[in-house]
Structure formats: structure tokens, C-alpha cells
Design a protein around this motif. Sequence first.
Motif, PDB file in Angstrom:
ATOM      1  N   SER A   1     182.202 -98.709  93.577  1.00 45.66           N
ATOM      2  CA  SER A   1     181.762 -99.819  92.731  1.00 45.66           C
ATOM      3  C   SER A   1     182.831-100.190  91.708  1.00 45.66           C
ATOM      4  O   SER A   1     183.115-101.376  91.491  1.00 45.66           O
TER       5      SER A   1
ATOM      6  N   LYS B   1     185.539-102.295  93.234  1.00 44.80           N
ATOM      7  CA  LYS B   1     185.119-103.681  93.474  1.00 44.80           C
ATOM      8  C   LYS B   1     185.172-104.509  92.188  1.00 44.80           C
ATOM      9  O   LYS B   1     185.646-105.649  92.197  1.00 44.80           O
TER      10      LYS B   1
ATOM     11  N   GLN C   1     183.791-112.952  94.750  1.00 39.30           N
ATOM     12  CA  GLN C   1     184.259-111.718  95.376  1.00 39.30           C
ATOM     13  C   GLN C   1     183.294-110.574  95.094  1.00 39.30           C
ATOM     14  O   GLN C   1     182.988-109.777  95.997  1.00 39.30           O
TER      15      GLN C   1
ATOM     16  N   ALA D   1     181.499-108.745  98.093  1.00 40.17           N
ATOM     17  CA  ALA D   1     181.845-107.336  98.283  1.00 40.17           C
ATOM     18  C   ALA D   1     180.618-106.436  98.212  1.00 40.17           C
ATOM     19  O   ALA D   1     180.555-105.404  98.888  1.00 40.17           O
ATOM     20  N   HIS D   2     179.636-106.820  97.399  1.00 48.01           N
ATOM     21  CA  HIS D   2     178.392-106.051  97.297  1.00 48.01           C
ATOM     22  C   HIS D   2     177.336-106.531  98.292  1.00 48.01           C
ATOM     23  O   HIS D   2     176.207-106.007  98.291  1.00 48.01           O
TER      24      HIS D   2
END
Length: 453
Positions: free
Chosen positions: A133, A136, A257, A261-262
Motif C-alpha cells: 500500500s 502505491k 493511479q 492500482a487499488h
Amino acid sequence: MNNLLNAENNGTALIILEKTAYPAWLEQQDKRCQNWLENTQYKGDGLALIPNNQGKLSQALFVVTDAHDYFACGDLIKQLPQGQYLLQAQAEHVTAISFGWLVGAYQYDRYITDKSDKTLASLAINNAEIVASAIKFAQATALTRDLVNTPAADMMPVDIAQATLELAETFNGAVTQIIGDELLVHNYPTIHAVGRASINTPRLIDLTWGDKSHPQVTLIGKGVCFDSGGLDMKPAAGMRNMKKDMGGAAHVLGLAQLIMAHNLPIYLRVLIPAVENAVSSNALRPGDVVTTRKGLSVEIHNTDAEGRLVLCDALAEAENDEPELIIDFATLTGAMRVALGTEIAGFFSNNDQIAAEITSAGSKISDPVWRMPLHKPYDDLFQSTIADMTNCPTQPFGGAITAALYLQRFVEKTDWVHFDVMAFNVRHLPGRPLGGEAFGIRAVFDYLQARFK
């Protein structure tokens, strides 16, 4: 970035404490450690390197006022000797420490000739989820910073489009563009009017991602790649950092993003009106009247109030989809900087609950945002004798509010949030170097993640 933060369980001990916990910790240490800290006149604040009996580094100690602060450890990665360190900290502090560690490594060095080896320390954390996390969030922050930091010569509308295409390719999104005079064909007249004087062709960049059956969230970012002020030209000092006037576009790409990304369960649309506000024989003039995509006619009082012009066409388009939420980011007004300074993101919203929840989210993760009022009586300040409205009032007061009220006229029925951000650090702070900065995107993401689980 990945090699700077690792999900491992080995390395030199790095102990991170709050000041209130330091006395109790010190009492538990052996006499050698206590003597070392006393004789080096360590006062329980900042970094201490503690050797073993052979004089080699045994452990590193870092004491901060508030370990919940996501930037408290922002300079630590550049203070420690090379090597891998194993974090020892309270569990509730690990997420903040991880983020601060990574963003503290950021450096924009695209144009620096001497790129000699600058190997940084790495941090091991025995929690793969927190590591993933943190990476990211740091990558999204770096993307926003990189885009803002890039000089206008290398960050024109075509370059923003390229950055958007690369993001879409990474996460399996799709991008379309409406370019140049096609903006008139497809009824985006204000985007065209602001950008037509530049050899760098204006365009509307449109990114989509996700499952259309999911709730739709539309992000809009002001992409004025350089703002000369147009014919109402800025003075030299006001023009110096106008490479950052595409900071809204940088913010929505960084936020996009994070969302992708999540794999957030939403259908995402990102609209970026990208232009250069230049001066030429066909530049938009003070006193001209432009009819917007929505059909409202706007008398141009000042060509330096161009950001709201490019945004209003994008906002009108965004409402066509009837999304759950529209969020725009823009480096819109100096007035917001006067009101809140350069380090707090001001925002407006037509929904009290959404505003409160975004504010609450930001306060928990060191991403402060502050709601400003949409004071409706100021709408009267846009009166024009020859058009439906002007693009800005003739008086200078409440400039951030009046800019937001202008935009609100193009959002009739959708929940809406408008961020007016600096996008730039004017002083060095831990984890936040001079230059481009992301404001509010982590607060907004945490709100979206909580809402659309």
C-alpha cells in the motif's frame, strides 16, 4: 522505489518513538546505550546512531513528536547510512512511517547531468500489505510531483496526453482525445478559445477505466500547461512558476493511479482539458463573448481567468453521464493561497456530508483539506450587460469563492467537489521537497475507498 521498502524481517534495528515514550524506553536500555546517548548529548529528539562494543552500528533511534504524522519520518531515509533497517515501532504508526519513508526518497533529477550513485537506505517491515500500500501511495505522489515539476517545454498538451496513455496502458484503461478545431466540431468552445493561440494544439483528454456496471466517478483536472495570462499578461514574477498551472491534471492522474492500482470498484472517467494560454494574433481578447458547451454565453473580463473557462466545458460534459460524483482539481486562484496559505488544499462542495467525510479522511492521514463556502449572493458579481455572465467579477475580493461559483453554474444536478490547490511546495518540509506536490488526493482516495468498498 520497491527496493527502498521491503516486506522482510531482517536488518539493523531502527527504533522509532514518540517523545513521550522516549524516557521509558531509555530506562530499559543497558548502561552502554544509556552512556552513549548521554555522552553524545542526545536530547531525545531526532536521529541517534548507536554502536556496539566493536564500534559498528548496532541500532538507529529516531524520536519524533507525533508518529501518526505521515511526514514525520520524511527526511529519515536521507539521514541514515546505507544499509537495510528493520523497523521497530508501535503498530499504529507503521503505515505513516512507511509512507513518509518512501516520499522522502523523492528527487526530480530529469535535467541533472551528474547522476552519481546516491544509494539510499532501505527499510524492512514485517507486513507485506502495508509495504504494498505504501508503494502505491508513494508512486501516485511521485507521478503528480513529476508532472508538475516538468518544465512547460516538455509538458504541453501532447505530453499530458502521453502520460495519460501510459497510465491507461498500465491499468487496462482506454483514452480518447478531441484535438484542435475538432473541439469546435464537438462543441467544446471555451477549451478551444483559451488554447487556440498556441502552436501546442489544445485538446480534451478522456480516460475511462473499470466496469460500467459500477458506480461512476468522474475526475476533471485543469491542464493549463503554461499560463502567460493571455493578453491580460502576468508580470514576470507571476509567470515564473506557471509550468505548475497544469497541476490539476497532475492531481487527477495521481488520484486515478491510486484508484486503479487499488482496483476500486467504480467506473472511472478522467477528463483533462489541456491547453497553453499563449499570446498570438488569434488570442482570446478581453471583452470577447464565448458561448460555452452548456449554452451560457460568457463575456471575457480577464483572459487570465482562463482555468474556469477550460473547466466549465469539461464539467458540462461530465454531467451528461449522470455520475455518482464529480471531483475537479485545479490550480485556480491566488486568492485561495491568500486565504489558506500554500500547504492546505481548499475545496468547495455542494454536498455537506461528502465535504465532511473528505475533511475527516484527510485529517487522519496528514493530508489536510479545508472546506470553503459557496456563498450564493456573490453570484450577482458575474453580471454582464451583453452576455449571460462574465468569467470573473470586476472586484478582487473572495476570488476563490467567485471562481467556484462560476464553476457551479455548470454542475446542476450532480454531487460535486472542487479543489483549488497550490500543487507546489514553496519551502522544504520533511518528505516534501521544493517543487511539485500532491494535495488532497490521499484524502479523496480514502473517502472513495470507504464509500465504494
